[in-house]
Design a protein around this motif. Structure first.
Motif, PDB file in Angstrom:
ATOM      1  N   CYS A 147       0.868  -1.174   0.000  1.00 61.99           N
ATOM      2  CA  CYS A 147       0.000   0.000   0.000  1.00 61.99           C
ATOM      3  C   CYS A 147       0.908   1.228   0.000  1.00 61.99           C
ATOM      4  O   CYS A 147       1.973   1.196   0.613  1.00 61.99           O
ATOM      5  N   CYS A 170      -0.497   4.214   7.461  1.00 62.07           N
ATOM      6  CA  CYS A 170      -1.373   4.604   8.573  1.00 62.07           C
ATOM      7  C   CYS A 170      -0.849   3.993   9.876  1.00 62.07           C
ATOM      8  O   CYS A 170      -0.449   2.821   9.896  1.00 62.07           O
ATOM      9  N   ASN A 201       0.967  -2.135   7.553  1.00 67.56           N
ATOM     10  CA  ASN A 201       1.868  -1.532   6.552  1.00 67.56           C
ATOM     11  C   ASN A 201       2.810  -0.516   7.188  1.00 67.56           C
ATOM     12  O   ASN A 201       3.892  -0.247   6.676  1.00 67.56           O
ATOM     13  N   ILE A 244      -5.498  -1.676  -1.471  1.00 68.30           N
ATOM     14  CA  ILE A 244      -6.268  -0.705  -2.273  1.00 68.30           C
ATOM     15  C   ILE A 244      -6.380  -1.293  -3.684  1.00 68.30           C
ATOM     16  O   ILE A 244      -5.440  -1.228  -4.473  1.00 68.30           O
TER      17      ILE A 244
HETATM   18  S1  SF4 Z   1      -4.053  -0.568   3.890  1.00 70.47           S
HETATM   19 FE1  SF4 Z   1      -5.418   1.114   4.431  1.00 70.47          FE
HETATM   20  S2  SF4 Z   1      -5.048   1.406   6.607  1.00 70.47           S
HETATM   21 FE2  SF4 Z   1      -3.306   0.223   5.827  1.00 70.47          FE
HETATM   22  S3  SF4 Z   1      -1.754   1.752   5.275  1.00 70.47           S
HETATM   23 FE3  SF4 Z   1      -2.971   1.349   3.448  1.00 70.47          FE
HETATM   24  S4  SF4 Z   1      -4.537   2.962   3.478  1.00 70.47           S
HETATM   25 FE4  SF4 Z   1      -3.691   2.843   5.540  1.00 70.47          FE
END
Ligand code: SF4
Ligand code: B12
Length: 544
Positions: free
Chosen positions: A208, A212, A217, A262
């Motif tokens: 990703c 966050c 991640n 995503i």
């Molecule tokens: S998967 Fe979703 S929650 Fe995890 S880092 Fe990526 S955007 Fe953020």
């Protein structure tokens, strides 16, 4: 780079241990091992009614738990290696199983996955854990098999093990760059346990672009020594379609669940993929999206290709708090734009919302209420903040004195309680504040727009925690039933299917032996020449 099967010789018999549902990490590693000339089997505890996911029913859970039978199966099968894919909610169970098996059988045990990658030393404190994989295991696991029996003579990338009082830390391997070179998921491993056709679980990418602070991640992408390659990696359309077409032919899949972090991260890829998907596969699907990766075109393409609904994280409706504390960089305009685009395309959206975030202004809940009233999501999935190992949010809570070092230790040892526990939400008054919003958010999707816009948190009656939990649960179930939600129906079907399968055991019959799957050789994957079409997207730490 993944090198396919060419390094390996000799068959090692590896049993994977799993709980609850299909774990794609296991599906992939089983395929990699069989491709490399080894045999695999699955020891599975469906853990009905206590799957550390959705249901935790104190009476039915223990009745259906088949941990002891599963341990007997493993001991009888006498594998050469016992492999666990560990996420925090199942860590203590994995240790319990490894310990019980090792008491009866001399077998090396390996832990890999998100939890051991976050706290490898903690895992290796257990004498029943011989090896830990830190990061991706696509190369480490076959290399370990090649070195068995006995201890490997040289360090293996991503693999750690105990050597007396010290730990051997294999060098870090970069993230696998060419996902096309990997074999397809080994669904055959799950054929007896899971109704694969009901909901075909798959991923088209890894990684990703965001970090966050509450997500794995946040640390996985930053594991030391992995720089030099892309973190967000996408399979080629050609290879992805090859997988889905063969899955359709073999299982007659009726629904697909894309679990990519995503799914819409690469717009050009998405356009081409959805065209092919609609033409060749054409069954309904669901996927995860992000407010910054949805626009009108994307929403239209998804709906047109048969997307049933998407899942999207809101988490907090306070833009500044999100940016500073959660490293979520989307602006209110992105969120509203994405919701508008999805609504215009008539695509249902399940929104994830975290309750109990430390330092979040109370006004964030009101802002979220307004947003949800306006856009009418098909579901607001509320999660109470959970501190997980390895992530910034947990470390910051320790630094701020919100968590003691004892609590931190407990979390790293799998003692964290999960999303439906309110332990991180502070004292009573604060908890009651969030509880009201939880009930309200779960109620709103059941209401027509005019009522949604009028209802307020203060109108939700004061309840104790038990009652609030039960009411929230019932509202969620009512919503699922009212929508004839496919995921919920599949969940119910899975329970019926498993109960039927488990009945003889529940009545005292011996568990059947584990089913060994033979090596596949080169037929399923990397042996073929792979066109270098996999695209990769530059990674930037939370950059917007
Ligand atoms: S998967 Fe979703 S929650 Fe995890 S880092 Fe990526 S955007 Fe953020
Ligand atoms: C699909 C998914 C689900 C599915 C399937 C669950 C499952 N058990 O797999 C569903 C929707 C059911 C689900 C539920 C939950 N999930 Co979930 N889920 C994911 C998701 C999106 C993908 C996982 C995946 O299959 N990845 C693909 C495989 C290939 O990657 P991998 O497992 O990491 O495997 C690689 C390496 O880790 C390593 N490896 C893994 N296992 C092993 C084993 C060995 C022996 C070796 C050598 C190497 C190795 O090698 C693999 C290949 O490189 C991840 C996020 C993510 N992107 O990973 C979250 C994630 C795993 N989920 C998470 C959580 C918390 C949950 C829930 C608790 C949420 C809830 N209650 O609402 C439940 C728990 C369910 C349960 N009991 O298992 C967290 C786990 C965090 C943690 N510290 O443990 C994650 C990481 C998301 C996050 N919040 O950060 N989830």
């Amino acid at each position: 780079m993944y090198h396919g099967a060419k390094w390996y010789s000799g068959t090692v018999r590896v049993t994977f241990v799993a709980l609850g549902q299909e774990q794609l990490g296991i599906s992939l590693l089983s395929a990699v091992l069989r491709h490399a000339g080894h045999s695999t089997s699955l020891a599975f505890n469906p853990a009905l009614f206590h799957d550390r996911y959705f249901l935790d029913l104190p009476l039915l859970g223990p009745l259906c738990d088949r941990t002891p039978q599963m341990i007997d199966q493993i001991v009888e099968a006498k594998p050469d290696l016992l492999a666990f894919s560990v996420i925090t909610p199942i860590y203590t169970w994995c240790v319990e199983v490894a310990r019980a098996v090792k008491a009866r059988l001399d077998v090396p045990v390996i832990f890999g996955g998100v939890h051991p990658s976050a706290v490898p030393e903690v895992c290796l404190e257990n004498s029943c854990v011989d090896y830990v994989c830190v990061g991706e295991g696509d190369e480490a696991l076959p290399m370990l098999c090649e070195a068995l029996p006995g201890r490997p003579r040289a360090p293996i990338p991503n693999l750690w093990w105990r050597d007396g009082k010290s730990i051997v830390r294999g060098p870090a391997a970069p993230f696998v760059q060419d996902l096309d070179a990997l074999p397809f998921w080994d669904k055959e491993l799950w054929e007896d346990e899971i109704r694969i056709a009901d909901n075909y679980l798959t991923m088209m990418s890894r990684g990703c672009p965001y970090r966050c602070t509450f997500c794995f991640n946040n640390f996985f992408a930053r594991l030391p020594g992995r720089s030099g390659g892309k973190y967000v990696r996408q399979r080629s359309i050609e290879r992805a379609m090859e997988e889905l077409i063969s899955a359709k032919a073999r299982y007659g899949i009726r629904h697909v669940d894309f679990e990519d972090d995503i799914f819409t991260v690469d717009k050009a890829w998405l356009r081409g993929f959805l065209d092919e998907y609609k033409r060749e596969i054409g069954v309904p699907f669901q996927c995860l999206v992000h407010p910054r990766y949805v626009d009108r075109e994307i929403a239209r393409w998804l709906a047109d290709a048969g997307c049933e609904h998407v899942q999207m994280g809101v988490q907090s409706a306070d833009e500044e708090y999100k940016r500073k504390q959660l490293l979520r960089m989307e602006k209110e305009a992105h969120l509203e734009g994405a919701l508008e685009a999805l609504a215009d395309a008539k695509l249902g959206v399940n929104l994830d919302h975290i309750l109990g975030l430390p330092g979040e202004p109370p006004s964030a809940q009101e802002r979220a209420r307004e947003l949800y009233a306006r856009f009418g999501p098909r579901m607001v999935q509320t999660f109470w903040l959970t501190h997980l190992p390895g992530i910034e949010l947990t470390r910051e809570a320790v630094a701020a004195g919100l968590l003691s070092t004892e609590e931190y230790d407990r979390i790293n040892r799998g003692g964290t309680r999960l999303f439906h526990s309110r332990e991180a939400a502070g004292q009573d008054a604060q908890q009651r504040f969030y509880q009201r919003y939880e009930v309200l958010f779960r109620l709103m999707p059941l209401l027509p727009k005019w009522a949604r816009e009028r209802v307020r948190a203060e109108q939700v009656p004061e309840m104790n925690t038990g009652t609030a939990t039960a009411v929230s649960f019932l509202l969620a179930v009512t919503n699922l039933a009212a929508r004839r939600d496919q995921e919920a129906l599949n969940y119910a079907r899975h329970h019926l299917h498993t109960l039927r399968r488990q009945l003889p055991e529940l009545l005292g019959r011996r568990a059947p032996p584990l089913r060994w799957l033979p090596p596949t050789g080169n037929q399923s994957a990397a042996g073929r020449t792979v066109a270098p079409q996999a695209s990769a997207i530059a990674t930037s730490d939370g950059a917007m």
